[in-house]
Each structure stands twice: as C-alpha cells, then as structure tokens.
Design an enzyme around this catalytic site. Structure first.
Site, mmCIF file in Angstrom:
data_model
loop_
_atom_site.group_PDB
_atom_site.id
_atom_site.type_symbol
_atom_site.label_atom_id
_atom_site.label_comp_id
_atom_site.label_asym_id
_atom_site.label_seq_id
_atom_site.Cartn_x
_atom_site.Cartn_y
_atom_site.Cartn_z
ATOM 1 N N LYS A 95 0.839 -1.202 0.000
ATOM 2 C CA LYS A 95 0.000 0.000 0.000
ATOM 3 C C LYS A 95 0.871 1.248 0.000
ATOM 4 O O LYS A 95 0.633 2.178 -0.772
ATOM 5 C CB LYS A 95 -0.919 0.006 1.228
ATOM 6 N N GLN B 162 -5.082 -1.385 9.579
ATOM 7 C CA GLN B 162 -5.039 -2.740 9.019
ATOM 8 C C GLN B 162 -5.687 -3.733 9.992
ATOM 9 O O GLN B 162 -5.393 -3.737 11.186
ATOM 10 C CB GLN B 162 -3.572 -3.125 8.741
ATOM 11 N N ASP C 261 -11.446 2.909 4.023
ATOM 12 C CA ASP C 261 -11.907 1.511 4.020
ATOM 13 C C ASP C 261 -13.423 1.428 3.855
ATOM 14 O O ASP C 261 -13.949 0.365 3.534
ATOM 15 C CB ASP C 261 -11.563 0.851 5.372
HETATM 16 N N1 GUN Z 1 -7.187 -6.703 6.165
HETATM 17 C C1 GUN Z 1 -7.480 -7.452 5.076
HETATM 18 N N2 GUN Z 1 -8.168 -6.722 4.174
HETATM 19 C C2 GUN Z 1 -8.318 -5.494 4.701
HETATM 20 C C3 GUN Z 1 -8.931 -4.299 4.234
HETATM 21 O O1 GUN Z 1 -9.502 -4.205 3.137
HETATM 22 N N3 GUN Z 1 -8.861 -3.244 5.083
HETATM 23 C C4 GUN Z 1 -8.254 -3.297 6.295
HETATM 24 N N4 GUN Z 1 -8.252 -2.218 7.051
HETATM 25 N N5 GUN Z 1 -7.671 -4.394 6.755
HETATM 26 C C5 GUN Z 1 -7.709 -5.474 5.946
#
Ligand code: GUN
Length: 294
Positions: free
Chosen positions: A54, A98, A121
């Site tokens: 990311k 996350q 998100d």
């Molecule tokens: N962990 C796995 N997928 C995601 C996601 O799309 N967002 C977040 N914040 N954590 C994750």
C-alpha cells in the site's frame, strides 16, 4: 467454450495510472497532495506485506504515505490516540487501520473512531449506512474492485441476476448493496442457504466471497456467467503451497463466460481502489468535485 480471463492486474494498473494523473492535476491546480495513513499493529506477516505494498503504490501515484507500525502490545487507548492525531492532521486525507487487530483491541471501537470523511476503508457505520441507503460516499475497496471488474464484461449491469456467496461486512454485504445500486436482482447466499449450487446456477454475475478453497465447481455455474472470485486461500498441494480462490478456476473456465483468476483478479484491485478512495476523500475534504476514475 473457454471463458475470458478478467485481467485484474492490468485493470488495476490502468486505474492507478488514472489516480496518478488526477493527483498530478490537483498538485498543479490547487497545490494539493492527497495523503494516506496506514496503521499496522503487531507483526502479522501477511499484514506487513499488504501495508508495504500500500505504501509503495501510494507513493508511485504521487501521494503522501504515512506509515505507523505499532507493537502488538499497543493498548486500545494508545491506538485511539494515534487515530485522533491522524483525524486532526491536514496532510492526511485517508486513514486505514489494518485488520485484524490484536485480540485486546476492539475493532469496532477503532473503526468508529476514524473520521468518516477520512475512512478510505468505508467500514465506519456512517459510510456503511450511506451505502445501504443508496447514497454511497466512501465504499469498501474490495467490493468496489469486484464491480469494476464485472463492468469490464457488462458495462451495464441493469436487470442481471447477481448472486453473492458470503455475507461479511467487509465484502459480501457491501458488494450486494453495490450490485443493487447497479439495478441487479441480488441474492445473498451463505453457509446456511439451502441448495447453494442451485442458487448459484441462477447467477449471471456470481461473486464468491466465502473463504472456502475451490468450493464453487463448474456444475454450480450457469453457462456464460461472469464469475468474480474474492477468495484468497493458501493450500498445500503435492508438498507445495499455492494460492487458490473460492472457485475451481480450471473447471469453471469451461462453462463461464468470464472469470477472475487468483492471484491476479480481485486482489490487485483492492489497493487500486484504496488509492481511488483516498482521492475521493481528499475531494470531499477540500470541496472539490469527486473525479470518476473507473
Ligand atoms: N485486512 C485485510 N483486508 C483489509 C482491508 O480491506 N482493510 C483493512 N483495514 N484491513 C484489511
């Protein structure tokens, strides 16, 4: 007949280019550089890989990346303090914490502490509610990726029968709501559904988001259907570990019209949509028109 493979990797790369172009325009016209903050608590290896990707892709698009890697022993109060600082930071337009979080921290408490205007998100109840009422603002990234991939096959989804297998808050429910906004006839199926294969066989668009490796086989798929596989499952086959989806790709390829592969389908779209959502959030915060990048 052999299905078309939907190339999520290429579609995601094209979207990232458009995000980068938009960021370039905003820098030139408004001196605005969107910023994304990602918070990781603990040392989960898969999460570390995601967070690294990311950050790299954020910078590649010309945006600012802020990484907060906190020890697994971080208290809920300490994490909430980090979120509060990011909410108040004018350089930060998007905040992603996350998941999963360590067990001693309430995920709900943390997700609800994020400013909904920066919730890239789309997990905050305000954003979930906006999606549920058909007025979406920030929408979860993986579901947005699924819709963008389906639209490469059917530019208009109106009137199509869509079946979503899985009812999670992160994928199943939001993808069903997006399909409804696109005027599909939507069925949400799950582990308690009766005769799952028969339900799936009705689908023009079949979205698999269950987390069960290779569960959806060719006899569950209507000839010509578009199959979107959200599953990412690691399995051991003949002594080697490999990634597979919820869909038996090889078998389903023989009946479907189009299928997303794993890896290289929905996965790359998730981060591309996160970058798109950071642009959407920055537009909202600065009162600019939200650019339509997909
Ligand atoms: N962990 C796995 N997928 C995601 C996601 O799309 N967002 C977040 N914040 N954590 C994750």
């Amino acid at each position: 007949m052999t299905a078309t493979i939907i190339d999520g990797k290429a579609i995601a790369a094209a979207l990232r280019l458009r995000v980068g172009e938009q960021v370039g325009r905003w820098k030139a016209e408004h001196g605005l550089t969107p910023g994304l903050a990602v918070v990781l608590v603990g040392e989960d290896p898969a999460s570390q890989v995601y967070v690294g990707s990311k950050a790299r892709q954020t910078v590649e698009c010309g945006m600012k990346s802020f990484e907060h890697r906190l020890p697994a022993t971080t208290s809920q109060a300490e994490l909430l303090a980090v979120v509060a600082r990011l909410n108040a930071d004018p350089q930060v337009h998007g905040i992603l914490v996350q998941l999963p979080l360590p067990k001693h921290i309430s995920e709900n408490a943390v997700l609800e502490a994020i400013d909904p205007a920066k919730d890239v998100d789309g997990f905050h109840p305000v954003n979930a509610g906006r999606l549920a009422t058909g007025k979406p603002n920030l929408v979860p990234c993986t579901p947005l990726g699924c819709i963008a991939l389906a639209k490469t096959v059917h530019p208009r989804l109106d009137g199509l029968d869509a079946v979503v297998v899985g009812r999670s808050n992160i994928v199943g429910k939001p993808v069903a709501q997006l399909l409804l906004i696109e005027n599909c006839t939507v069925t949400i199926a799950h582990s308690r559904s009766r005769d799952l294969p028969a339900i799936c066989r009705r689908a023009d668009i079949l979205v698999a988001a269950v987390g069960r490796p290779l569960m959806i086989t060719r006899d569950w798929v209507k000839p010509g259907a578009t199959v979107i596989d959200v599953g990412i499952n690691r399995i051991d086959a003949s002594g080697k570990s490999r990634l597979v989806g919820d869909v038996d790709f090889t078998g389903v390829m023989e009946v479907a019209g189009a299928v997303t592969p794993v890896p290289g389908g929905v996965g790359p779209m998730t981060i591309a949509m996160l970058l798109n959502n950071t642009v959407t959030a920055a537009a909202g915060i600065h009162g600019l028109e939200v650019p339509k990048l997909f």
